[in-house]
Structure formats: structure tokens, C-alpha cells
Scaffold this motif. Structure first.
Motif, PDB file in Angstrom:
ATOM      1  N   VAL A 173       1.052  -1.306   0.038  1.00  0.00           N
ATOM      2  CA  VAL A 173      -0.111  -0.059   0.080  1.00  0.00           C
ATOM      3  C   VAL A 173       0.777   1.174  -0.009  1.00  0.00           C
ATOM      4  O   VAL A 173       0.733   2.190  -0.909  1.00  0.00           O
ATOM      5  CB  VAL A 173      -0.902   0.063   1.227  1.00  0.00           C
ATOM      6  CG1 VAL A 173      -1.715   1.357   1.177  1.00  0.00           C
ATOM      7  CG2 VAL A 173      -1.764  -1.318   1.199  1.00  0.00           C
ATOM      8  N   PHE A 174       1.946   1.424   0.872  1.00  0.00           N
ATOM      9  CA  PHE A 174       2.760   2.473   0.723  1.00  0.00           C
ATOM     10  C   PHE A 174       3.442   2.604  -0.491  1.00  0.00           C
ATOM     11  O   PHE A 174       3.769   3.740  -0.966  1.00  0.00           O
ATOM     12  CB  PHE A 174       3.596   2.253   2.124  1.00  0.00           C
ATOM     13  CG  PHE A 174       3.160   2.355   3.277  1.00  0.00           C
ATOM     14  CD1 PHE A 174       3.527   4.022   4.042  1.00  0.00           C
ATOM     15  CD2 PHE A 174       2.183   2.010   4.091  1.00  0.00           C
ATOM     16  CE1 PHE A 174       3.255   4.231   5.237  1.00  0.00           C
ATOM     17  CE2 PHE A 174       1.609   2.307   5.316  1.00  0.00           C
ATOM     18  CZ  PHE A 174       2.145   3.406   5.845  1.00  0.00           C
ATOM     19  N   LEU A 175       4.149   1.505  -1.009  1.00  0.00           N
ATOM     20  CA  LEU A 175       4.871   1.468  -2.164  1.00  0.00           C
ATOM     21  C   LEU A 175       3.810   1.934  -3.400  1.00  0.00           C
ATOM     22  O   LEU A 175       4.397   2.723  -4.355  1.00  0.00           O
ATOM     23  CB  LEU A 175       5.604   0.068  -2.532  1.00  0.00           C
ATOM     24  CG  LEU A 175       6.348  -0.377  -1.441  1.00  0.00           C
ATOM     25  CD1 LEU A 175       7.043  -1.651  -1.737  1.00  0.00           C
ATOM     26  CD2 LEU A 175       7.666   0.738  -1.434  1.00  0.00           C
ATOM     27  N   ALA A 176       2.618   1.486  -3.350  1.00  0.00           N
ATOM     28  CA  ALA A 176       1.756   1.876  -4.542  1.00  0.00           C
ATOM     29  C   ALA A 176       1.430   3.355  -4.537  1.00  0.00           C
ATOM     30  O   ALA A 176       1.143   4.016  -5.508  1.00  0.00           O
ATOM     31  CB  ALA A 176       0.572   0.959  -4.537  1.00  0.00           C
ATOM     32  N   ALA A 177       1.566   4.001  -3.268  1.00  0.00           N
ATOM     33  CA  ALA A 177       1.018   5.353  -3.165  1.00  0.00           C
ATOM     34  C   ALA A 177       2.100   6.393  -3.854  1.00  0.00           C
ATOM     35  O   ALA A 177       1.733   7.297  -4.248  1.00  0.00           O
ATOM     36  CB  ALA A 177       0.778   5.672  -1.539  1.00  0.00           C
ATOM     37  N   VAL A 178       3.458   5.733  -3.733  1.00  0.00           N
ATOM     38  CA  VAL A 178       4.361   6.668  -4.355  1.00  0.00           C
ATOM     39  C   VAL A 178       4.248   6.926  -5.768  1.00  0.00           C
ATOM     40  O   VAL A 178       4.253   8.243  -6.332  1.00  0.00           O
ATOM     41  CB  VAL A 178       5.674   6.067  -4.116  1.00  0.00           C
ATOM     42  CG1 VAL A 178       6.739   7.066  -4.827  1.00  0.00           C
ATOM     43  CG2 VAL A 178       6.093   6.024  -2.580  1.00  0.00           C
ATOM     44  N   PRO A 179       3.930   5.972  -6.694  1.00  0.00           N
ATOM     45  CA  PRO A 179       3.746   6.201  -8.181  1.00  0.00           C
ATOM     46  C   PRO A 179       2.634   6.985  -8.330  1.00  0.00           C
ATOM     47  O   PRO A 179       2.513   7.962  -9.214  1.00  0.00           O
ATOM     48  CB  PRO A 179       3.745   4.921  -8.614  1.00  0.00           C
ATOM     49  CG  PRO A 179       3.610   3.880  -7.974  1.00  0.00           C
ATOM     50  CD  PRO A 179       4.131   4.540  -6.541  1.00  0.00           C
TER      51      PRO A 179
END
Length: 442
Positions: free
Chosen positions: A59-65
């Protein structure tokens, strides 16, 4: 209604000032690569510091892009009100400071804010850097963008190496990220003083943007868009999960695990250094097919690796394969629409965000359901899906010449050479010049 041709700024002879601007932008790409590599290679360290579970990590990684896309769109408005140089001068030092901020907190909400800011800033940085790069390329009148992206790869190597050194000496994130920012911020400020502005670029940025806004059909680009997304899904899986796979799946020491991304970036840099020559010698189709096979083999080696060094080898092989695919997607788009290549490249570039947005949650969710070995099989299969799409990279073949017999009633009478011309037509020699289909491969 006929379209009025746009007055395009003529390519400029590279002056010392243009060369300085090009070098400064290369430094900017290098700094971005270093910053990005430091963050992605320390994901496991961030998890430990903030108590981030494997279930929340995607979830955190998907928020970046996602936020990077928002930042990219916002930067277009800011550039319209100021300049790309002005936006880049502010955004890059701020991104380096955000890296330091990411290593200072201890609560999840603090990490969420830091990563959110990082995503917004990296999107604006990416957009403004490439705007300046396209403007400089417009003024040079030849391709120089690959060199900028090679500088990004070199920065990635340096960032991954610094992360490995930090893990080996157990420096901790505050010292590692803070120390890096203490060097990166001044370097960004110094480079920003030499960025190209209106005096050097003239109307080049506006003209490139106007060309990129031209309407072109989506349908011929869709196979290339799919290839771009598949390639960046693979890239996102390595960026976000290669280190975690080595530490959690292959029980690697943390300092050694950093070499998975380091090997990947070294292979990317070396592959880009020889990629153009390979295409010139073997043509694009064999290079893309070979690169696809090598990338899939890299994933397979990593999946079957019995220990850390096998995983590092697999991700290094993967880098050699992927580096041959991504630049050729842009080149193929330019061949499809030779009179609107900037528009084609702009559309294809959107799908690197699509790839990053899909790649991080995909691998993370599959790893949560099974393990990282099975999770990496998904991007491997998507990379193999490039093979049936490879013919779309090939240059358009020229249209077959028209063969016809000369009719007697159309023969010029008593004209010198006319009898020879009619005999050639009767023999089946083409009398009309072949035309080139500029719309792309059939």
C-alpha cells in the motif's frame, strides 16, 4: 481544414553555455538516481524502523507512483507559470531533504507523510528534468536523452553502493539519509545555477510541448504501451523487492542484499552503453527478442537461486535484458509517427507509471499469499509476453513497387528513349517509384 505548420526553432551549434547546461542536467539525473536508489534499497530498514508489516508495504509503495503522477501533472501547470528550470531548481533540493526526513521518524504516519512528499516531488522532478532534456535535445538537433538516463543509472549504482556500505557499518537511516542529503542538496543547488533557461532554449520547450500535444491515434501504440508497462512492472519488482527477497527469502545479510539492486543498475548502464551499436549491427527485432529472453532468464535464475549470490546474479542478468527493451519502445513509437514522434513518446511514457503502479502491489500481494519465489514468477511471465509483441518494434517495410505494362496508346511517339521505356515496362520493370509507409509496421 489544413494544419498550419509550426515554426520550429532551428538546431543550435552547441555553445559553451549549452554544453554547461547539458552537463548540469546530467548531474541532476545522476542525483535523482542516487536519491531513488538510496530509498528503494533501504525498504527493509524502513520496515524495521517504522514497524511496517509486509501486508501494508504494498500500500505504501503503491502510493508513491500515484502521487508521482499527481506531481507530474502539477508540474506542467507550474512550468507554464514559471519555467522548467525554476521548478527543477526548487524541487530537486526539496526531494533530497525529503530523503533525510524519511529516515528521521519513528511512527507510521510520519513515514506516510514523508513518502507522500517524496512521491509528489519525484513526479515533479521527473517531468521538469525531461522537459529540460527535450528542450536541449531540440536545440542540439540530435539525440542526447539516452545520455541523461545513463547518468540516472550511474546515480543508481552510487546510491545502492552507499546503502550497502551503510548496512555493512550499521550506520542507521538517520545518518545514512541525512549524510547523503548533506551532499546531495548543495550539489543540486550548484547544478541548478547552470540549467538552461529561455536565453539558451528559446522556444524549444514550448515547441516540443506543442508537438507532444498533437493528436495521434491510440490503436497503433497499444502494443508498445503494453510492452512499456510489462517492462516497468519488472523494473518496479526489482526496485522495491529485490533486497527484501534476498533478506527474507534467501536469508542474506543486509549489506550483501543491497548488491541485488546494484548489480541490476550496473547491468542497465553497461547495456545502454552498447545497446545502440547492437541495434545498428543486428537490427532492432533480434535485439528486443534477445533482451526479452535474457530478462526472463534473469527472473528464472533469481527464482531458482539457492542462495544470495544466485539471486544477485539473476537480477544482474535481468538488468542486461530490460535495458534493451525500454529505449526501443520509444524508438518504435517515433517510427510509427515520424511527424509526431514527441506525441508518441509522451503517451508511451505514461505507461512507466502504469508499470510501477501495478508492479509493487502485484509482487507484494503474491508474496503475502505465498512467498517471493512465486511472486517473481508473475513479472517473469509478463516479460515473456513481450515476445509475441516484438514484431511491432520492426521498422515499417516499404510498400511493394507497382508493376504494370505500358499501354501502346500512352507511348510518346518518336521521342528519344521512348521505345526503350516501353520495352522496360513490358518486361515488368517498375515504372513508379516505391513509396514508404510511414504509419508503422503492418
Amino acid at each position: 481544414m489544413s494544419e498550419v505548420p509550426m515554426q520550429v526553432t532551428a538546431p543550435a551549434e552547441p555553445t559553451p553555455r549549452l554544453r554547461q547546461a547539458r552537463a548540469a542536467l546530467a548531474v541532476s539525473f545522476f542525483l535523482q538516481g542516487t536519491t531513488f536508489a538510496l530509498l528503494v534499497t533501504c525498504i527493509t530498514d524502513l520496515q524495521k524502523r517504522y514497524g511496517l508489516s509486509d501486508g501494508l508495504l504494498p500500500v505504501f509503495l503503491a502510493a508513491v507512483p500515484i502521487l508521482a503522477g499527481v506531481g507530474s501533472i502539477a508540474s506542467e501547470t507550474l512550468v507554464g507559470r514559471t519555467t522548467a528550470r525554476g521548478v527543477l531548481r526548487v524541487v530537486q533540493p526539496a526531494l533530497c531533504l525529503t530523503l533525510a526526513l524519511t529516515g528521521l521518524g519513528s511512527q507510521l504516519w510520519q513515514l506516510a507523510i514523508a513518502l507522500g512528499l517524496f512521491g509528489l516531488l519525484v513526479g515533479a522532478l521527473d517531468a521538469s528534468m525531461n522537459m529540460l532534456g527535450v528542450g536541449l535535445q531540440h536545440r542540439y538537433g540530435r539525440s542526447i536523452m539516452i545520455g541523461f538516463h545513463a547518468a540516472f543509472s550511474l546515480g543508481g549504482i552510487v546510491g545502492a553502493a552507499l546503502a550497502a556500505i551503510g548496512a555493512h557499518w550499521d550506520t542507521g537511516l538517520p545518518l545514512l539519509f541525512g549524510g547523503a542529503a548533506a551532499v546531495l542538496v548543495p550539489a543540486a543547488l550548484v547544478a541548478g545555477r547552470r540549467f538552461a533557461g529561455p536565453a539558451e532554449l528559446g522556444d524549444a520547450v514550448r515547441e516540443a510541448a506543442a508537438l507532444a500535444a498533437r493528436r495521434i491515434p491510440w490503436k497503433p501504440l497499444l502494443p508498445l504501451c503494453a510492452v512499456m508497462a510489462f517492462a516497468y512492472i519488472a523494473d518496479a519488482s526489482v526496485s522495491n523487492y529485490s533486497v527484501k527477497y534476498l533478506t527474507d527469502g534467501l536469508h542474506s545479510p543486509e549489506d550483501l542484499a543491497k548488491f541485488s539492486y546494484l548489480g541490476y543498475m550496473v547491468a542497465m548502464l553497461l547495456g545502454r552503453a552498447v545497446g545502440d551499436r547492437a541495434v545498428q549491427r543486428f537490427t532492432v527485432l533480434p535485439v528486443v527478442r534477445t533482451g526479452t529472453a535474457v530478462a526472463a532468464a534473469g527472473f528464472l535464475i533469481a527464482v531458482l537461486a539457492p542462495g544470495p549470490w544466485g539471486g544477485i546474479l539473476g537480477f544482474t542478468v535481468l538488468g542486461f535484458g530490460i535495458c534493451a527493451i525500454i529505449p526501443q519502445v520509444f524508438a518504435a513509437g517515433g517510427r510509427l509517427f515520424p511527424h509526431a514522434s514527441d506525441a508518441a513518446v509522451a503517451r508511451l511514457n505514461l505507461f512507466n507509471y502504469v508499470g510501477f503502479l501495478i508492479g509493487s502491489p502485484l509482487v507484494g500481494a503474491l508474496a503475502e499469499l505465498s512467498d517471493y519465489r512465486w511472486a517473481f514468477c508473475a513479472p517473469m511471465l509478463l516479460v515473456l509476453a513481450v515476445l509475441p509483441l516484438a514484431p511491432h518494434f520492426a521498422p515499417a517495410p516499404p510498400t511493394r513497387p507497382t508493376w504494370r505494362r505500358a499501354r501502346p496508346e500512352h507511348r510518346p511517339a518518336d521521342t528519344p528513349g521512348s521505345s526503350a521505356h516501353s520495352r522496360a515496362g513490358a518486361a515488368g520493370t517498375p515504372v513508379s517509384a516505391p513509396t514508404t509507409d510511414a504509419a508503422g509496421p503492418a
